[in-house]
Design a protein around this motif. Structure first.
Motif, PDB file in Angstrom:
ATOM      1  N   GLN A 170       0.845  -1.194   0.000  1.00 39.87           N
ATOM      2  CA  GLN A 170       0.000   0.000   0.000  1.00 39.87           C
ATOM      3  C   GLN A 170       0.882   1.246   0.000  1.00 39.87           C
ATOM      4  O   GLN A 170       2.045   1.208   0.434  1.00 39.87           O
ATOM      5  N   PHE A 171       0.289   2.356  -0.469  1.00 37.95           N
ATOM      6  CA  PHE A 171       0.966   3.647  -0.464  1.00 37.95           C
ATOM      7  C   PHE A 171       0.118   4.668   0.298  1.00 37.95           C
ATOM      8  O   PHE A 171      -1.099   4.499   0.460  1.00 37.95           O
ATOM      9  N   GLY A 172       0.762   5.728   0.735  1.00 36.60           N
ATOM     10  CA  GLY A 172       0.073   6.865   1.324  1.00 36.60           C
ATOM     11  C   GLY A 172       0.914   8.107   1.108  1.00 36.60           C
ATOM     12  O   GLY A 172       2.136   8.022   0.892  1.00 36.60           O
ATOM     13  N   PHE A 173       0.286   9.276   1.174  1.00 31.30           N
ATOM     14  CA  PHE A 173       0.983  10.533   0.905  1.00 31.30           C
ATOM     15  C   PHE A 173       0.556  11.565   1.934  1.00 31.30           C
ATOM     16  O   PHE A 173      -0.653  11.735   2.181  1.00 31.30           O
ATOM     17  N   GLY A 174       1.529  12.229   2.559  1.00 32.05           N
ATOM     18  CA  GLY A 174       1.198  13.207   3.588  1.00 32.05           C
ATOM     19  C   GLY A 174       2.277  14.253   3.751  1.00 32.05           C
ATOM     20  O   GLY A 174       3.268  14.283   3.012  1.00 32.05           O
ATOM     21  N   TYR A 175       2.103  15.101   4.767  1.00 31.56           N
ATOM     22  CA  TYR A 175       2.985  16.242   4.986  1.00 31.56           C
ATOM     23  C   TYR A 175       3.410  16.291   6.447  1.00 31.56           C
ATOM     24  O   TYR A 175       2.573  16.172   7.354  1.00 31.56           O
ATOM     25  N   ASP A 176       4.705  16.468   6.670  1.00 27.08           N
ATOM     26  CA  ASP A 176       5.257  16.638   8.012  1.00 27.08           C
ATOM     27  C   ASP A 176       5.523  18.121   8.212  1.00 27.08           C
ATOM     28  O   ASP A 176       6.490  18.665   7.650  1.00 27.08           O
ATOM     29  N   ASP A 177       4.666  18.800   8.993  1.00 23.17           N
ATOM     30  CA  ASP A 177       4.823  20.243   9.153  1.00 23.17           C
ATOM     31  C   ASP A 177       6.013  20.612  10.030  1.00 23.17           C
ATOM     32  O   ASP A 177       6.482  21.748  10.006  1.00 23.17           O
ATOM     33  N   ARG A 178       6.533  19.660  10.807  1.00 28.32           N
ATOM     34  CA  ARG A 178       7.702  19.952  11.634  1.00 28.32           C
ATOM     35  C   ARG A 178       8.962  20.078  10.785  1.00 28.32           C
ATOM     36  O   ARG A 178       9.766  21.009  10.975  1.00 28.32           O
ATOM     37  N   SER A 179       9.144  19.169   9.838  1.00 28.91           N
ATOM     38  CA  SER A 179      10.319  19.223   8.961  1.00 28.91           C
ATOM     39  C   SER A 179      10.017  19.877   7.623  1.00 28.91           C
ATOM     40  O   SER A 179      10.923  20.031   6.795  1.00 28.91           O
ATOM     41  N   ASP A 180       8.743  20.276   7.409  1.00 31.70           N
ATOM     42  CA  ASP A 180       8.304  20.902   6.157  1.00 31.70           C
ATOM     43  C   ASP A 180       8.648  20.010   4.958  1.00 31.70           C
ATOM     44  O   ASP A 180       9.248  20.450   3.975  1.00 31.70           O
TER      45      ASP A 180
ATOM     46  N   TYR B  85       7.168  16.727   2.306  1.00 31.25           N
ATOM     47  CA  TYR B  85       6.087  15.888   1.791  1.00 31.25           C
ATOM     48  C   TYR B  85       6.627  14.466   1.684  1.00 31.25           C
ATOM     49  O   TYR B  85       7.723  14.246   1.143  1.00 31.25           O
ATOM     50  N   GLN B  86       5.868  13.515   2.205  1.00 29.64           N
ATOM     51  CA  GLN B  86       6.370  12.151   2.340  1.00 29.64           C
ATOM     52  C   GLN B  86       5.421  11.130   1.734  1.00 29.64           C
ATOM     53  O   GLN B  86       4.197  11.239   1.891  1.00 29.64           O
ATOM     54  N   VAL B  87       6.011  10.145   1.057  1.00 29.02           N
ATOM     55  CA  VAL B  87       5.274   8.985   0.572  1.00 29.02           C
ATOM     56  C   VAL B  87       5.580   7.823   1.502  1.00 29.02           C
ATOM     57  O   VAL B  87       6.744   7.545   1.801  1.00 29.02           O
ATOM     58  N   VAL B  88       4.529   7.160   1.976  1.00 25.73           N
ATOM     59  CA  VAL B  88       4.686   6.024   2.879  1.00 25.73           C
ATOM     60  C   VAL B  88       4.364   4.744   2.107  1.00 25.73           C
ATOM     61  O   VAL B  88       3.342   4.668   1.414  1.00 25.73           O
TER      62      VAL B  88
ATOM     63  N   ASN C 253      13.733   2.828   5.707  1.00 29.74           N
ATOM     64  CA  ASN C 253      12.971   1.876   6.500  1.00 29.74           C
ATOM     65  C   ASN C 253      12.717   2.477   7.878  1.00 29.74           C
ATOM     66  O   ASN C 253      13.667   2.833   8.598  1.00 29.74           O
ATOM     67  N   ILE C 254      11.438   2.602   8.271  1.00 27.80           N
ATOM     68  CA  ILE C 254      11.086   3.321   9.487  1.00 27.80           C
ATOM     69  C   ILE C 254      10.810   2.370  10.647  1.00 27.80           C
ATOM     70  O   ILE C 254      11.438   2.441  11.698  1.00 27.80           O
ATOM     71  N   LEU C 255       9.875   1.446  10.458  1.00 30.25           N
ATOM     72  CA  LEU C 255       9.474   0.572  11.566  1.00 30.25           C
ATOM     73  C   LEU C 255       8.714  -0.628  11.040  1.00 30.25           C
ATOM     74  O   LEU C 255       8.388  -0.709   9.853  1.00 30.25           O
ATOM     75  N   SER C 256       8.418  -1.571  11.945  1.00 29.43           N
ATOM     76  CA  SER C 256       7.600  -2.749  11.643  1.00 29.43           C
ATOM     77  C   SER C 256       6.400  -2.771  12.573  1.00 29.43           C
ATOM     78  O   SER C 256       6.504  -2.396  13.742  1.00 29.43           O
ATOM     79  N   CYS C 257       5.244  -3.209  12.058  1.00 26.18           N
ATOM     80  CA  CYS C 257       4.012  -3.297  12.837  1.00 26.18           C
ATOM     81  C   CYS C 257       3.417  -4.691  12.684  1.00 26.18           C
ATOM     82  O   CYS C 257       3.807  -5.459  11.797  1.00 26.18           O
ATOM     83  N   ASP C 258       2.449  -5.010  13.533  1.00 25.91           N
ATOM     84  CA  ASP C 258       1.754  -6.284  13.423  1.00 25.91           C
ATOM     85  C   ASP C 258       1.050  -6.388  12.080  1.00 25.91           C
ATOM     86  O   ASP C 258       0.502  -5.404  11.569  1.00 25.91           O
TER      87      ASP C 258
ATOM     88  N   LYS D 264       3.912  -8.033   4.792  1.00 27.91           N
ATOM     89  CA  LYS D 264       4.455  -9.383   4.767  1.00 27.91           C
ATOM     90  C   LYS D 264       3.581 -10.320   5.609  1.00 27.91           C
ATOM     91  O   LYS D 264       2.580  -9.903   6.190  1.00 27.91           O
ATOM     92  N   SER D 265       3.982 -11.593   5.707  1.00 29.62           N
ATOM     93  CA  SER D 265       3.133 -12.586   6.363  1.00 29.62           C
ATOM     94  C   SER D 265       2.962 -12.337   7.852  1.00 29.62           C
ATOM     95  O   SER D 265       1.891 -12.574   8.409  1.00 29.62           O
ATOM     96  N   HIS D 266       4.012 -11.859   8.533  1.00 33.89           N
ATOM     97  CA  HIS D 266       3.931 -11.701   9.984  1.00 33.89           C
ATOM     98  C   HIS D 266       4.066 -10.255  10.442  1.00 33.89           C
ATOM     99  O   HIS D 266       3.968  -9.981  11.637  1.00 33.89           O
ATOM    100  N   LYS D 267       4.321  -9.333   9.521  1.00 33.50           N
ATOM    101  CA  LYS D 267       4.497  -7.945   9.926  1.00 33.50           C
ATOM    102  C   LYS D 267       4.306  -7.019   8.733  1.00 33.50           C
ATOM    103  O   LYS D 267       4.330  -7.443   7.570  1.00 33.50           O
ATOM    104  N   ILE D 268       4.073  -5.763   9.040  1.00 38.58           N
ATOM    105  CA  ILE D 268       4.031  -4.706   8.033  1.00 38.58           C
ATOM    106  C   ILE D 268       5.302  -3.885   8.171  1.00 38.58           C
ATOM    107  O   ILE D 268       5.593  -3.347   9.246  1.00 38.58           O
ATOM    108  N   GLU D 269       6.078  -3.805   7.110  1.00 40.61           N
ATOM    109  CA  GLU D 269       7.278  -2.976   7.114  1.00 40.61           C
ATOM    110  C   GLU D 269       6.950  -1.628   6.487  1.00 40.61           C
ATOM    111  O   GLU D 269       6.418  -1.561   5.376  1.00 40.61           O
ATOM    112  N   VAL D 270       7.274  -0.566   7.197  1.00 33.20           N
ATOM    113  CA  VAL D 270       6.938   0.791   6.776  1.00 33.20           C
ATOM    114  C   VAL D 270       8.201   1.487   6.275  1.00 33.20           C
ATOM    115  O   VAL D 270       9.200   1.575   7.000  1.00 33.20           O
ATOM    116  N   SER D 271       8.149   1.979   5.028  1.00 39.44           N
ATOM    117  CA  SER D 271       9.247   2.748   4.452  1.00 39.44           C
ATOM    118  C   SER D 271       8.722   4.106   4.015  1.00 39.44           C
ATOM    119  O   SER D 271       7.541   4.252   3.685  1.00 39.44           O
TER     120      SER D 271
END
Length: 385
Positions: free
Chosen positions: A161-171, A173-176, A199-204, A181-188
């Motif tokens: 999946q993709f997502g698009f947003g804005y970080d106002d602290r660092s000004d 625009y970011q694509v997520v 690579n940012i983090l992994s979630c359930d 995967k089978s046991h986790k979601i890897e976020v880049s």
């Protein structure tokens, strides 16, 4: 003395910025041609920010459109005003339609900047990348660095999946990018102007039901259900849904509550979107089409029913064998709802106060609208200057 020197001598740059921040983007883009000084001023980051503050309330909508003209599939987007579109859909879309040379998928829209996703499929892999585009200035970035994923991935319903947003602290625009995967979601994450994905983090692990995330209040949100069992099927599946929420600024994942909706029959998978700065949920259940809106982000009790109609009353023109799928295109200040129909070229304006459908139009037999995004007309650059 040159014209640029004369302008700068008569009016200070700060005053010029104050004046130009109130001028429509279309006119500002013409002004760029008058001198190098004016071109530099209009693209200055300070003016871009000030203009965005001034125009943030003048929201247009960006329609994503598929055009089947001449037996060819063409992907298009049209930025339209909320006033002109319901009045004359055909001419409004034709005049504002931008036809892409690639099969771009719109990932999201933020501050007038559009994130487009493209791909190339090899024998055993698929390459993915994004571009940034401002439909008001008609400026577009180069391709981002590429991601490579297996091409034979059959994870339901989307392997990523993709997502698009804005970080106002660092000004920034970011694509997520979510690699589910089978046991986790890897976020880049890829930030506009960067030369890599981080690579940012992994979630359930979850089954995420929407390809593109909905950006609101500094977060990107996807519909999801637990991965165990057949959670995305059956009569009560809507009560198993979660909203998987990624905080762009703090780089954290969270979960939001769904509205407490009745489970009658077998509802379609809901669609999550953002209109008027609020998270919205729409879905078809039996012969009813329902829309809920979260009036205060993150507050479960603020979920409010906005629309509950019998979609048969829309009298949608249905080609043989096609499902009837209403789509929310925009919500006005007085909560009137402009609806489209996925798979047909039709608009319906639902008047909430009088509980009636005000308008019905088949605007082009070769086109149909897929999705819609709130979109301001801004000077935000699709590249780092």
């Amino acid at each position: 003395m040159s014209s640029s020197s004369q302008c700068s001598a008569v009016l200070p740059a700060e005053l010029m910025m104050e004046i130009l921040s109130r001028v429509p983007v279309k006119d500002l883009m013409r002004f760029r041609c008058t001198s190098k000084w004016m071109n530099h001023l209009i693209l200055d980051r300070a003016l871009v920010k000030l203009h965005l503050q001034r125009c943030s309330k003048n929201t247009n909508i960006l329609l994503t459109i598929v055009d089947y003209e001449n037996n060819k599939t063409m992907y298009c987007a049209a930025s339209c005003s909320l006033q002109s579109l319901p009045q004359n859909p055909s001419s409004t879309i034709d005049y504002n339609c931008h036809r892409f040379n690639h099969d771009y998928i719109v990932v999201g829209v933020c501050n007038g900047l559009v994130c487009l996703q493209d791909s190339h499929r090899g024998v055993d892999y698929q390459e993915l990348w994004v571009r940034f585009w401002n439909p008001s200035t008609r400026l577009m970035s180069e391709d981002s660095p590429r991601l490579r994923v297996p091409s034979n991935d059959n994870r339901y319903p989307y392997p990523f999946q993709f997502g698009f947003g804005y970080d106002d602290r660092s000004d920034t625009y970011q694509v997520v990018f979510l690699d589910n995967k089978s046991h986790k979601i890897e976020v880049s994450v890829h930030s506009l102007g960067d030369s890599c994905w981080r690579n940012i983090l992994s979630c359930d692990a979850l089954v995420i039901l929407s390809f593109s995330g909905a950006y609101v209040c500094g977060t990107i949100n996807w519909l999801a259900v637990p991965k165990s069992g057949s959670g995305y099927q059956g009569k009560n599946f809507i009560n198993k849904l979660k909203i998987f929420s990624y905080d762009v600024k703090n780089e954290k994942c969270n979960y939001l509550s769904m509205p407490d909706v009745p489970c009658e029959g077998f509802p379609d998978a809901p669609v999550i979107a953002v209109f008027k700065g609020c998270l919205c949920l729409s879905y078809r259940q039996g012969t009813r089409f329902l829309v809920w809106t979260m009036r205060e982000f993150g507050v479960a009790k603020s979920w409010t029913p906005l629309l509950n109609i019998n979609y048969k009353d829309l009298q949608i023109h249905v080609p043989y064998g096609m499902p009837i799928i209403p789509v929310v295109l925009c919500i006005s200040e007085n909560d009137n709802v402009l609806l489209g129909s996925y798979g047909t070229a039709e608009f319906f304006l639902y008047n909430k106060k009088d509980n009636r459908i005000d308008r019905y139009e088949l605007f082009n037999d070769n086109m149909f609208c897929c999705f819609s995004y709130d979109c301001v007309q801004s000077l935000v650059l699709p590249y780092r200057n």
